[in-house]
Scaffold this motif. Structure first.
Motif, mmCIF file in Angstrom:
data_model
loop_
_atom_site.group_PDB
_atom_site.id
_atom_site.type_symbol
_atom_site.label_atom_id
_atom_site.label_comp_id
_atom_site.label_asym_id
_atom_site.label_seq_id
_atom_site.Cartn_x
_atom_site.Cartn_y
_atom_site.Cartn_z
ATOM 1 N N PHE A 6 0.823 -1.205 0.000
ATOM 2 C CA PHE A 6 0.000 0.000 0.000
ATOM 3 C C PHE A 6 0.862 1.261 0.000
ATOM 4 O O PHE A 6 0.616 2.179 -0.796
ATOM 5 C CB PHE A 6 -0.937 -0.008 1.211
ATOM 6 N N LEU A 7 1.865 1.327 0.860
ATOM 7 C CA LEU A 7 2.717 2.528 0.920
ATOM 8 C C LEU A 7 3.473 2.775 -0.388
ATOM 9 O O LEU A 7 3.546 3.917 -0.839
ATOM 10 C CB LEU A 7 3.675 2.458 2.107
ATOM 11 N N PRO A 8 4.042 1.739 -1.034
ATOM 12 C CA PRO A 8 4.677 2.006 -2.327
ATOM 13 C C PRO A 8 3.700 2.539 -3.371
ATOM 14 O O PRO A 8 4.050 3.417 -4.165
ATOM 15 C CB PRO A 8 5.231 0.640 -2.745
ATOM 16 N N PHE A 9 2.473 2.024 -3.365
ATOM 17 C CA PHE A 9 1.458 2.533 -4.295
ATOM 18 C C PHE A 9 1.183 4.007 -4.017
ATOM 19 O O PHE A 9 1.140 4.831 -4.936
ATOM 20 C CB PHE A 9 0.164 1.719 -4.193
ATOM 21 N N ILE A 10 0.994 4.349 -2.738
ATOM 22 C CA ILE A 10 0.708 5.737 -2.349
ATOM 23 C C ILE A 10 1.880 6.643 -2.710
ATOM 24 O O ILE A 10 1.684 7.718 -3.292
ATOM 25 C CB ILE A 10 0.383 5.826 -0.839
ATOM 26 N N SER A 11 3.101 6.228 -2.392
ATOM 27 C CA SER A 11 4.252 7.082 -2.704
ATOM 28 C C SER A 11 4.402 7.266 -4.208
ATOM 29 O O SER A 11 4.680 8.368 -4.683
ATOM 30 C CB SER A 11 5.541 6.534 -2.071
ATOM 31 N N THR A 12 4.168 6.207 -4.970
ATOM 32 C CA THR A 12 4.246 6.311 -6.434
ATOM 33 C C THR A 12 3.166 7.233 -6.971
ATOM 34 O O THR A 12 3.414 8.044 -7.872
ATOM 35 C CB THR A 12 4.142 4.905 -7.066
ATOM 36 N N LEU A 13 1.977 7.139 -6.413
ATOM 37 C CA LEU A 13 0.888 8.033 -6.805
ATOM 38 C C LEU A 13 1.279 9.498 -6.571
ATOM 39 O O LEU A 13 1.084 10.346 -7.451
ATOM 40 C CB LEU A 13 -0.375 7.683 -6.014
ATOM 41 N N PHE A 14 1.874 9.773 -5.419
ATOM 42 C CA PHE A 14 2.230 11.154 -5.103
ATOM 43 C C PHE A 14 3.356 11.689 -5.978
ATOM 44 O O PHE A 14 3.325 12.860 -6.375
ATOM 45 C CB PHE A 14 2.567 11.312 -3.615
ATOM 46 N N ILE A 15 4.340 10.884 -6.315
ATOM 47 C CA ILE A 15 5.401 11.399 -7.174
ATOM 48 C C ILE A 15 4.879 11.593 -8.595
ATOM 49 O O ILE A 15 5.267 12.532 -9.298
ATOM 50 C CB ILE A 15 6.687 10.545 -7.129
ATOM 51 N N GLY A 16 3.949 10.727 -9.021
ATOM 52 C CA GLY A 16 3.320 10.926 -10.329
ATOM 53 C C GLY A 16 2.509 12.209 -10.369
ATOM 54 O O GLY A 16 2.588 12.982 -11.334
ATOM 55 N N LEU A 17 1.735 12.447 -9.315
ATOM 56 C CA LEU A 17 0.964 13.698 -9.229
ATOM 57 C C LEU A 17 1.881 14.910 -9.188
ATOM 58 O O LEU A 17 1.597 15.944 -9.797
ATOM 59 C CB LEU A 17 0.056 13.685 -8.002
#
Length: 152
Positions: free
Chosen positions: A4-15
């Protein structure tokens, strides 16, 4: 939680990269105040990325590459390239924030396009690393950061 945390961190860097692109658009249209606000939020999103990435790394560990042995070397080279680009992007991003807020516009304008391109490369390769670690292949074991990089 480990995925879950890698998904969230990846989402934020993409945003964050999307916000950098939008900020670039507004500065090209000479909408400087909007540019400043958008770039501020790009920095906030990048900070959230870093906090979630660091939290996962410190409290859970890093995920080793779980894909086939035949491409592990290529993945490791790609990962080291991504880490290099991300480090350069972070340093340049901080420099850009400082030069922008201090109105040192000559260096800010000179470094802006370079920083943005490196930021995009970092974000895209980061998303690719996430996909290789969690989507395309089964995640490898969770271990400490350096062991995850070396073992690919």
């Amino acid at each position: 939680m480990a995925t879950f945390l890698p998904f969230i961190s990846t989402l934020f860097i993409g945003l964050s990269a999307v916000f950098v692109a939008v900020g670039w658009y507004f500065v090209a249209k000479r909408k400087i105040e909007v540019h400043k606000k958008v770039m501020f939020w790009a920095a906030v999103l990048a900070t959230i990325f870093f906090a979630t990435y660091l939290s996962k790394t410190l409290f859970i560990g890093s995920t080793a590459f779980g894909g086939p042995e035949s491409i592990k070397l290529y993945y490791t080279i790609f990962l080291l390239f991504h880490i290099s680009m991300a480090t350069i992007a972070a340093v340049l991003g901080i420099i850009q924030l400082v030069t922008g807020y201090k109105n040192k516009l000559v260096s800010h304008r000179r470094l802006g396009p370079i920083t943005s391109v490196i930021w995009f490369i970092s974000a895209i390769t980061g998303i690719a690393v996430y996909c290789l670690l969690y989507v395309v292949y089964e995640p490898g074991p969770t271990t400490n950061l350096f062991r995850a990089i070396i073992s690919g």
